[in-house]
Design an enzyme around this catalytic site. Sequence first.
Site, PDB file in Angstrom:
ATOM      1  N   ASP A   1     -55.064 -12.582 -19.026  1.00 18.28           N
ATOM      2  CA  ASP A   1     -53.659 -12.947 -18.849  1.00 18.28           C
ATOM      3  C   ASP A   1     -53.443 -14.427 -19.123  1.00 18.28           C
ATOM      4  O   ASP A   1     -52.363 -14.967 -18.869  1.00 18.28           O
ATOM      5  CB  ASP A   1     -53.154 -12.574 -17.456  1.00 18.28           C
ATOM      6  CG  ASP A   1     -53.922 -13.262 -16.334  1.00 18.28           C
ATOM      7  OD1 ASP A   1     -54.632 -14.255 -16.603  1.00 18.28           O
ATOM      8  OD2 ASP A   1     -53.809 -12.816 -15.180  1.00 18.28           O
TER       9      ASP A   1
ATOM     10  N   GLU B   1     -60.806 -19.046 -15.300  1.00 18.60           N
ATOM     11  CA  GLU B   1     -60.562 -18.113 -16.404  1.00 18.60           C
ATOM     12  C   GLU B   1     -61.680 -18.206 -17.444  1.00 18.60           C
ATOM     13  O   GLU B   1     -62.189 -17.188 -17.931  1.00 18.60           O
ATOM     14  CB  GLU B   1     -59.225 -18.436 -17.068  1.00 18.60           C
ATOM     15  CG  GLU B   1     -58.015 -18.373 -16.154  1.00 18.60           C
ATOM     16  CD  GLU B   1     -57.367 -17.001 -16.105  1.00 18.60           C
ATOM     17  OE1 GLU B   1     -57.908 -16.083 -16.723  1.00 18.60           O
ATOM     18  OE2 GLU B   1     -56.320 -16.879 -15.437  1.00 18.60           O
TER      19      GLU B   1
ATOM     20  N   HIS C   1     -50.306  -9.873 -12.936  1.00 19.41           N
ATOM     21  CA  HIS C   1     -49.529  -9.424 -11.771  1.00 19.41           C
ATOM     22  C   HIS C   1     -48.433  -8.423 -12.184  1.00 19.41           C
ATOM     23  O   HIS C   1     -47.324  -8.454 -11.661  1.00 19.41           O
ATOM     24  CB  HIS C   1     -48.906 -10.620 -11.050  1.00 19.41           C
ATOM     25  CG  HIS C   1     -49.879 -11.718 -10.756  1.00 19.41           C
ATOM     26  ND1 HIS C   1     -50.889 -11.581  -9.819  1.00 19.41           N
ATOM     27  CD2 HIS C   1     -50.017 -12.963 -11.281  1.00 19.41           C
ATOM     28  CE1 HIS C   1     -51.597 -12.696  -9.776  1.00 19.41           C
ATOM     29  NE2 HIS C   1     -51.095 -13.544 -10.657  1.00 19.41           N
TER      30      HIS C   1
ATOM     31  N   ASP D   1     -58.355  -9.976 -10.800  1.00 21.00           N
ATOM     32  CA  ASP D   1     -57.596 -10.995 -10.073  1.00 21.00           C
ATOM     33  C   ASP D   1     -57.923 -10.960  -8.580  1.00 21.00           C
ATOM     34  O   ASP D   1     -58.126 -12.007  -7.950  1.00 21.00           O
ATOM     35  CB  ASP D   1     -56.100 -10.773 -10.292  1.00 21.00           C
ATOM     36  CG  ASP D   1     -55.249 -11.706  -9.449  1.00 21.00           C
ATOM     37  OD1 ASP D   1     -55.196 -12.904  -9.765  1.00 21.00           O
ATOM     38  OD2 ASP D   1     -54.643 -11.243  -8.462  1.00 21.00           O
TER      39      ASP D   1
ATOM     40  N   ASP E   1     -60.558 -12.905 -15.189  1.00 22.77           N
ATOM     41  CA  ASP E   1     -59.481 -13.657 -14.551  1.00 22.77           C
ATOM     42  C   ASP E   1     -60.052 -14.772 -13.683  1.00 22.77           C
ATOM     43  O   ASP E   1     -61.230 -14.764 -13.324  1.00 22.77           O
ATOM     44  CB  ASP E   1     -58.623 -12.725 -13.695  1.00 22.77           C
ATOM     45  CG  ASP E   1     -57.196 -13.213 -13.538  1.00 22.77           C
ATOM     46  OD1 ASP E   1     -56.874 -14.292 -14.075  1.00 22.77           O
ATOM     47  OD2 ASP E   1     -56.394 -12.527 -12.875  1.00 22.77           O
ATOM     48  N   GLY E   2     -59.192 -15.749 -13.390  1.00 19.07           N
ATOM     49  CA  GLY E   2     -59.572 -16.863 -12.547  1.00 19.07           C
ATOM     50  C   GLY E   2     -58.508 -17.143 -11.510  1.00 19.07           C
ATOM     51  O   GLY E   2     -57.362 -16.707 -11.637  1.00 19.07           O
TER      52      GLY E   2
END
Length: 309
Positions: free
Chosen positions: A67, A43, A121, A131, A8-9
């Site tokens: 995501d 990401e 989320h 995240d 994730d980013g």
Amino acid sequence: MTITAAADGSALGNPGPAGWAWYVDEDRWHAGGWPHGTNNQGELMAVLDLFRSTAHVPDEPLHILCDSQYVINCVTKWLPNWKRRGWKKADGKPVLNADLLRQIDDELVGRTYTFEWVKGHAGHSLNEAADARARACATAFQAGAAPVEGPGFGGALSTPMPLSAGRTSPVPIQGDLFGEAAGEVAVEAPPAPSQTDLDVDAVVELEQELLDPEVRSDFGQLAYLLHPDYREVGQSGRLWDRDETVEALGEEAQRHEAFELLEASRLAPDLIQVLYRTESRNGSALRSSLWQRTEGRWRLRFHQGTPEA
């Protein structure tokens, strides 16, 4: 044994202080960032660093949870065409984040991997862990503090290259779009594609770009992709013109839709139809688009979407 990791980013301000992270478990994770970057760069860097950090176990397949549909599309669908065009998009513009994508392309060689899209989320434990660590790095750079990098994989930490340091690799990578998309290294160069194949691939790529939240939020890019005489029959049966569509897409820019190609074919020398299915939290829909080549570039002329029962 397959290594399952979330990548994730995060970017505060997008662009702004940025962080990235991948997470397997509490003993195997890594994070980092930059004083200034975008969410998409974070990401991509998370995926790149995951490949590098597991390079010492090349026989272990990677299952990467993302995501970001942008990242999945880049790696499993768009990358081969971008390379063939000299890192240019179908509309002739330079590929964004090409430096990171070139480095990812190098790391894919000899590796077995799959990507799976997960909703961000939404309580997915690995995604939430990645995240949180990416966001913590972005916050650290915002405050001028040193980020917490984590233990790496098996005690090994990779050394991220600067964003401007790009490398190239002649080995084309092929993959599917979402879910069970396995990377395969092409041992022999494939036959040269026909012009029709190139045009169809380019149009399908442009169609998917229109599902990217970054593109949807860019009024200039939307106006560039949509034909001046664009018309759309929406899912409610309403007829939309280009200006109305650009405004509506901007308002729903953050909506994520998965793409499943059903058929793409040339109807005339300068007309290509794309039939596909989208899935979002609002359900699935069947969609048809007509792309017309005007003044040497493809632009969307007509679109219709119908909800599936």
